[in-house]
Write a protein that holds these residues in place. Structure first.
Motif, PDB file in Angstrom:
ATOM      1  N   ALA A 133       0.824  -1.207   0.000  1.00  0.00           N
ATOM      2  CA  ALA A 133       0.000   0.000   0.000  1.00  0.00           C
ATOM      3  C   ALA A 133       0.858   1.258   0.000  1.00  0.00           C
ATOM      4  CB  ALA A 133      -0.933  -0.004   1.205  1.00  0.00           C
ATOM      5  N   ARG A 134       1.929   1.249   0.768  1.00  0.00           N
ATOM      6  CA  ARG A 134       2.817   2.417   0.797  1.00  0.00           C
ATOM      7  C   ARG A 134       3.491   2.643  -0.551  1.00  0.00           C
ATOM      8  NH1 ARG A 134       5.372   1.398   6.877  1.00  0.00           N
ATOM      9  NH2 ARG A 134       3.871   2.698   7.999  1.00  0.00           N
ATOM     10  N   ARG A 135       3.767   1.560  -1.245  1.00  0.00           N
ATOM     11  CA  ARG A 135       4.409   1.669  -2.565  1.00  0.00           C
ATOM     12  C   ARG A 135       3.436   2.167  -3.627  1.00  0.00           C
ATOM     13  NH1 ARG A 135       4.653  -2.491  -6.115  1.00  0.00           N
ATOM     14  NH2 ARG A 135       4.433  -4.060  -4.455  1.00  0.00           N
ATOM     15  N   LEU A 136       2.186   1.748  -3.538  1.00  0.00           N
ATOM     16  CA  LEU A 136       1.224   2.043  -4.600  1.00  0.00           C
ATOM     17  C   LEU A 136       0.426   3.333  -4.384  1.00  0.00           C
ATOM     18  CD1 LEU A 136      -0.334  -1.482  -5.340  1.00  0.00           C
ATOM     19  CD2 LEU A 136       1.452  -0.282  -6.620  1.00  0.00           C
ATOM     20  N   ILE A 137       0.273   3.750  -3.138  1.00  0.00           N
ATOM     21  CA  ILE A 137      -0.600   4.892  -2.850  1.00  0.00           C
ATOM     22  C   ILE A 137       0.238   6.144  -2.576  1.00  0.00           C
ATOM     23  CG2 ILE A 137      -2.430   5.789  -1.368  1.00  0.00           C
ATOM     24  CD1 ILE A 137      -3.130   2.866  -0.683  1.00  0.00           C
ATOM     25  N   PRO A 138       0.195   7.135  -3.452  1.00  0.00           N
ATOM     26  CA  PRO A 138       0.970   8.366  -3.221  1.00  0.00           C
ATOM     27  C   PRO A 138       0.504   9.072  -1.949  1.00  0.00           C
ATOM     28  CG  PRO A 138       0.173   8.240  -5.496  1.00  0.00           C
ATOM     29  CD  PRO A 138      -0.535   7.157  -4.726  1.00  0.00           C
ATOM     30  N   GLU A 139       1.439   9.706  -1.262  1.00  0.00           N
ATOM     31  CA  GLU A 139       1.113  10.359   0.004  1.00  0.00           C
ATOM     32  C   GLU A 139       0.088  11.475  -0.157  1.00  0.00           C
ATOM     33  OE1 GLU A 139       4.654  11.636   1.952  1.00  0.00           O
ATOM     34  OE2 GLU A 139       5.396   9.608   2.330  1.00  0.00           O
ATOM     35  N   HIS A 140       0.073  12.118  -1.323  1.00  0.00           N
ATOM     36  CA  HIS A 140      -0.887  13.215  -1.530  1.00  0.00           C
ATOM     37  C   HIS A 140      -2.300  12.692  -1.782  1.00  0.00           C
ATOM     38  CE1 HIS A 140       0.040  12.274  -5.782  1.00  0.00           C
ATOM     39  NE2 HIS A 140      -1.165  12.739  -6.032  1.00  0.00           N
ATOM     40  N   VAL A 141      -2.423  11.386  -2.004  1.00  0.00           N
ATOM     41  CA  VAL A 141      -3.736  10.781  -2.241  1.00  0.00           C
ATOM     42  C   VAL A 141      -4.348  10.284  -0.939  1.00  0.00           C
ATOM     43  CG1 VAL A 141      -4.953   8.862  -3.368  1.00  0.00           C
ATOM     44  CG2 VAL A 141      -3.205  10.157  -4.617  1.00  0.00           C
ATOM     45  N   ALA A 142      -3.550   9.579  -0.134  1.00  0.00           N
ATOM     46  CA  ALA A 142      -4.043   9.029   1.131  1.00  0.00           C
ATOM     47  C   ALA A 142      -2.863   8.633   2.003  1.00  0.00           C
ATOM     48  CB  ALA A 142      -4.938   7.819   0.886  1.00  0.00           C
ATOM     49  N   SER A 143      -3.127   8.534   3.312  1.00  0.00           N
ATOM     50  CA  SER A 143      -2.149   8.022   4.274  1.00  0.00           C
ATOM     51  C   SER A 143      -2.516   6.577   4.597  1.00  0.00           C
ATOM     52  CB  SER A 143      -2.171   8.844   5.560  1.00  0.00           C
ATOM     53  OG  SER A 143      -1.899  10.199   5.312  1.00  0.00           O
ATOM     54  N   VAL A 144      -1.519   5.714   4.751  1.00  0.00           N
ATOM     55  CA  VAL A 144      -1.794   4.315   5.082  1.00  0.00           C
ATOM     56  C   VAL A 144      -0.975   3.903   6.301  1.00  0.00           C
ATOM     57  CG1 VAL A 144      -2.432   3.649   2.743  1.00  0.00           C
ATOM     58  CG2 VAL A 144      -0.035   3.505   3.439  1.00  0.00           C
ATOM     59  N   THR A 145      -1.557   3.021   7.101  1.00  0.00           N
ATOM     60  CA  THR A 145      -0.864   2.514   8.283  1.00  0.00           C
ATOM     61  C   THR A 145      -1.519   1.214   8.721  1.00  0.00           C
ATOM     62  OG1 THR A 145       0.025   3.161  10.448  1.00  0.00           O
ATOM     63  CG2 THR A 145      -2.273   3.726  10.008  1.00  0.00           C
ATOM     64  N   GLN A 146      -0.992   0.638   9.781  1.00  0.00           N
ATOM     65  CA  GLN A 146      -1.665  -0.499  10.416  1.00  0.00           C
ATOM     66  C   GLN A 146      -1.482  -0.377  11.916  1.00  0.00           C
ATOM     67  OE1 GLN A 146      -0.825  -3.481  12.101  1.00  0.00           O
ATOM     68  NE2 GLN A 146       1.259  -4.068  11.548  1.00  0.00           N
ATOM     69  N   ALA A 147      -2.510  -0.844  12.647  1.00  0.00           N
ATOM     70  CA  ALA A 147      -2.578  -0.560  14.083  1.00  0.00           C
ATOM     71  C   ALA A 147      -2.712  -1.803  14.941  1.00  0.00           C
ATOM     72  CB  ALA A 147      -3.741   0.386  14.362  1.00  0.00           C
ATOM     73  N   GLY A 148      -2.332  -2.959  14.400  1.00  0.00           N
ATOM     74  CA  GLY A 148      -2.338  -4.146  15.233  1.00  0.00           C
ATOM     75  C   GLY A 148      -3.434  -5.132  14.931  1.00  0.00           C
ATOM     76  N   LEU A 149      -4.402  -4.733  14.119  1.00  0.00           N
ATOM     77  CA  LEU A 149      -5.404  -5.671  13.657  1.00  0.00           C
ATOM     78  C   LEU A 149      -4.889  -6.300  12.361  1.00  0.00           C
ATOM     79  CD1 LEU A 149      -8.551  -3.444  14.296  1.00  0.00           C
ATOM     80  CD2 LEU A 149      -7.703  -5.304  15.731  1.00  0.00           C
ATOM     81  N   ASP A 150      -5.721  -7.042  11.664  1.00  0.00           N
ATOM     82  CA  ASP A 150      -5.310  -7.631  10.391  1.00  0.00           C
ATOM     83  C   ASP A 150      -5.497  -6.667   9.236  1.00  0.00           C
ATOM     84  OD1 ASP A 150      -4.570 -10.060  11.509  1.00  0.00           O
ATOM     85  OD2 ASP A 150      -6.597 -10.887  11.355  1.00  0.00           O
TER      86      ASP A 150
END
Length: 270
Positions: free
Chosen positions: A168-185
């Motif tokens: 997701a970090r590779r495919l989604i530009p930062e100006h489009v959206a922010s991506v992360t994960q918080a411990g769930l699946d």
């Protein structure tokens, strides 16, 4: 005024950090946080939980002056009962993002958080791996993304969440959206420039505190931005994700051992 040698603001993640594995916060932790606030140090709950869980957040961190929610997209001033930040992501922006992800990793499970009122339901595909009580209203992807959303949760059926986050970090530009994960699946897709660091920066500006005077606690990759932003100390609980342990200034006890409270208790006793 805070005493010399103490931070001016303490921000802590909740789930996996302040909150124990049984989803409770100990009386000891609440008592220590009360003493932190009495010492003139502002307290911020910094969580991935969205505004639909505001009552639960308040229950878990009763002493908080501010709540940074939805990975930083929503910032609530508790004293004034006003939002300092409310961030939305157009559903139309998510459609090509999901298409790009699925072209790489295959079909994704999708849940959408679009409503801010307390105990609001999620929309989309209910998934049995979701560990918290939740109401999910079945809706098609087109229905889910017909308007603005607070964030999206996506899960891969064939990829680990850390692998999905890397894609997701590779495919989604930062100006489009922010991506992360918080411990769930799930990987969480949020509006652009939404992180716990940008949410905390809103609080810091409002109260006139420099990042160098901010102490933060966390356990998961969604805490990395605030670890990069805060300057007084970045403290990971012992049960933290390896990525957080790698950049922490200090490591305290696990969440189940009240690690945040133990650290703050010692700090106040200096």
């Amino acid at each position: 005024m805070t005493k010399p040698g103490l931070p001016k603001l303490v921000a802590t993640d909740l789930d996996g950090t302040l909150v124990r594995s049984d989803d409770t916060v100990s009386a000891y932790t609440h008592e220590v946080l009360d003493r932190v606030r009495a010492a003139g140090i502002r307290i911020v709950g910094a969580t991935g939980r969205g505004p639909r869980l505001t009552s639960l957040i308040r229950q878990d961190i009763r002493s908080a002056d501010f709540l940074v929610m939805a990975q930083g997209g929503w910032v609530l001033d508790q004293a004034e009962s006003t939002y300092l930040r409310q961030s939305w992501l157009p559903g139309s922006t998510l459609l090509p993002v999901l298409d790009a992800l699925e072209a790489e990793v295959g079909r994704l499970s999708l849940m959408i958080e679009a409503l801010e009122h307390d105990e609001a339901p999620l929309w989309g595909d209910f998934d049995p791996t979701w560990r918290y009580p939740v109401t999910v209203l079945p809706r098609s992807r087109a229905e889910c993304l017909s308007g603005d959303v607070i964030k999206a949760f996506v899960r891969s059926f064939g990829h680990d969440v850390d692998d999905l986050l890397e894609v997701a970090r590779r495919l989604i530009p930062e100006h489009v959206a922010s991506v992360t994960q918080a411990g769930l699946d799930y990987v969480e897709i949020c509006p652009p420039d939404v992180t716990k660091a940008t949410g905390l920066a809103v609080v810091a500006e409002a109260v006139g505190v420099d990042p160098a005077d901010v102490l933060v606690f966390g356990d998961m990759p969604n805490d990395l931005p605030m670890f990069g932003w805060a300057g007084w100390s970045r403290v990971a609980v012992a049960n933290a994700h390896p990525s957080l342990l790698a950049v922490a200034d200090e490591v305290t006890l696990t969440n189940d051992e009240d690690g945040v409270a133990v650290y703050l208790d010692k700090l106040l006793s200096r």
